[in-house]
Scaffold this active site. Structure first.
Site, short mmCIF file in Angstrom:
data_model
loop_
_atom_site.label_atom_id
_atom_site.label_comp_id
_atom_site.label_asym_id
_atom_site.label_seq_id
_atom_site.Cartn_x
_atom_site.Cartn_y
_atom_site.Cartn_z
N LYS A 1 2.46 -15.47 2.38
CA LYS A 1 2.61 -16.07 1.05
C LYS A 1 4.09 -16.35 0.83
CE LYS A 1 1.07 -17.37 -3.02
NZ LYS A 1 0.31 -18.64 -3.17
N ASP B 1 -12.48 -8.66 4.26
CA ASP B 1 -13.74 -8.56 3.51
C ASP B 1 -14.37 -9.93 3.33
OD1 ASP B 1 -13.61 -5.75 3.04
OD2 ASP B 1 -14.56 -6.06 1.08
N ASP C 1 -6.47 -6.81 3.92
CA ASP C 1 -7.58 -6.12 3.28
C ASP C 1 -8.54 -7.13 2.67
OD1 ASP C 1 -9.06 -3.95 2.16
OD2 ASP C 1 -8.13 -4.39 0.23
N TYR D 1 0.82 -1.21 0.00
CA TYR D 1 0.00 0.00 0.00
C TYR D 1 0.86 1.26 0.00
CZ TYR D 1 -4.74 -1.77 0.83
OH TYR D 1 -5.97 -2.35 0.71
N ASP E 1 -3.67 -18.16 0.46
CA ASP E 1 -4.68 -18.77 -0.41
C ASP E 1 -5.39 -19.91 0.32
OD1 ASP E 1 -2.23 -20.08 -0.50
OD2 ASP E 1 -2.33 -20.59 -2.63
C1 IPM Z 1 -10.37 -0.91 4.04
C2 IPM Z 1 -10.61 -0.24 2.71
C3 IPM Z 1 -9.41 0.63 2.38
C4 IPM Z 1 -8.19 -0.27 2.25
C5 IPM Z 1 -9.56 1.49 1.11
C6 IPM Z 1 -10.84 2.29 1.12
C7 IPM Z 1 -8.37 2.36 0.89
O1 IPM Z 1 -10.86 -1.17 1.72
O2 IPM Z 1 -10.19 -0.18 5.04
O3 IPM Z 1 -10.35 -2.14 4.09
O4 IPM Z 1 -7.93 -0.83 1.17
O5 IPM Z 1 -7.50 -0.40 3.25
MN MN Z 2 -10.94 -3.21 2.42
#
Ligand code: IPM
Ligand code: MN
Length: 365
Positions: A194, A255, A251, A145, A226
């Site tokens: 990884k 999710d 990240d 990042y 993975d």
């Molecule tokens: C998160 C979001 C952020 C990230 C984005 C909005 C920059 O997806 O906080 O998970 O990728 O960290």
């Molecule tokens: Mn995210």
């Protein structure tokens, strides 16, 4: 206790869920005789249009002065975002600079699904078993990042490059956070990597395994990212405890974990640095439902609990909020995003009604 808080309500559903978070904060302040002075400041896509920057100078100053920051989701519809130059978009010009400024390297994302709420999850009941209780700890200010980025513009020989870098100090400090969290829980830690491909992962593992020597009581294992993605869906409860992840892998897997819970609306988070932290719901700004009083404020209210606990050390106060949140759902109340087809209409709460229920429970206890 007296603390100052910068409130960055953000875009879309941000302001309405933030209002519920602050309502709950107010209730806790009254009950335990604390004073929290909140200062609102513009942040996100809306701030770009109103102030010419998605992280305006006045907001930076408000955050600098605050003891902690409450941040709502940012971003508007695809149409509106197209009017913001790439360099000024909130991801790049607000969120990452916020993280960098306060060095909020430790991102806590709890993945909690008690067995009685298995119906929220797309996974089968037997897969949820005794319930999911994972604390995902994601490194938030390093790795790919923040490494060098090149977008080779030439048509001939066009290329792009993102550099992933981690140094010893960066890995060691997040590893300590994860091992300490494991000690406070069930003493299990799974380190995600990884290392079969990435040099940064091999280095990450070496440093994590050095830090591990200081926590002999923690049951430690490591897993390729993975395989972790596969196992999270197949048998998530094996990870009950702490998962440690670098920025990008974290990240993605957080999710995915939200998907397992059935909604990112159930994922508060805290981002902690050495001097201060900020809290935020892990979901987006949902511009399509903004202003309709139907958004789920759970993640924001939980984020307020996180702030009390992680930023101010107010554990009892935080526990009050966590318990009230669990109680509201336990009594069968739902927001629209969580309501199944058969949910009776009187059990489906609006954003404000959900906040009111949490307040009511905290006041009665
Ligand atoms: C998160 C979001 C952020 C990230 C984005 C909005 C920059 O997806 O906080 O998970 O990728 O960290
Ligand atoms: Mn995210």
């Amino acid at each position: 206790m007296h603390k100052t808080i910068a409130v960055l309500a953000g875009d879309g559903i941000g302001p309405e869920i933030t209002a519920e978070g602050l309502k709950v904060l107010d209730t806790v302040a009254g009950k335990y005789s604390h004073t929290f002075t909140c200062t609102h400041a513009p942040f996100g896509a809306g701030a770009y249009f109103s102030h010419g920057s998605s992280f305006p100078q006045e907001t930076i100053e408000t955050c600098d002065k605050a003891d902690a920051i409450i941040k709502g989701p940012v971003g508007l519809s695809v149409d509106k975002m197209a009017h913001i130059p790439l360099e000024e978009r909130p991801e790049k010009a607000a969120i990452l600079p916020l993280r960098e400024r306060y060095d909020t390297f430790a991102n806590y994302r709890p993945i909690v699904l008690p067995p009685e709420l298995h119906c929220f999850s797309p996974l089968k009941r037997e897969v949820i078993g005794q319930g999911i209780d994972i604390m995902m700890i994601r490194e938030l200010v390093g790795g790919i990042y923040f490494g060098e980025k090149v977008e080779g513009a030439q048509v001939e020989n066009a290329y792009a490059k993102d550099v992933c870098v981690y140094n010893r100090g960066e890995v060691a400090r997040i590893a300590h956070v994860a091992f300490k969290e494991a000690m406070a829980r069930n003493k299990q830690l799974v380190n995600v990597h990884k290392a079969n491909i990435l040099a940064t992962s091999r280095f990450w593992n070496r440093v994590v395994e050095e830090v591990k020597k200081e926590y002999p009581q923690v049951r430690y294992s490591s897993i390729l990212v993975d395989n972790a993605a596969f196992q999270l869906v197949k048998n998530p409860t094996q990870f009950n405890g702490v998962m440690l992840l670098e920025n990008m892998q974290g990240d993605i897997l957080t999710d995915q974990a939200g998907g397992i819970l059935g909604s990112l609306g159930l994922m508060p988070s805290a981002c902690m640095g050495p001097l201060k932290g900020y809290v935020e719901p892990a979901h987006g700004s949902a511009p399509d439902i903004a202003g309709k009083n139907i958004a789920n404020p759970y993640s924001m209210i939980g984020s307020v609990a996180f702030m009390l606990e992680k930023c101010f050390g107010l554990r009892e106060e935080a526990a009050d909020i966590w318990n009230a949140l669990a109680d509201v759902l336990g009594r069968g109340y739902r927001t629209a995003d969580l309501a199944a087809a058969g949910t009776p209409q009187n059990m489906v709460l609006s954003t404000r009604e959900f906040g009111d229920k949490v307040v009511e429970i905290i006041e009665k206890k």
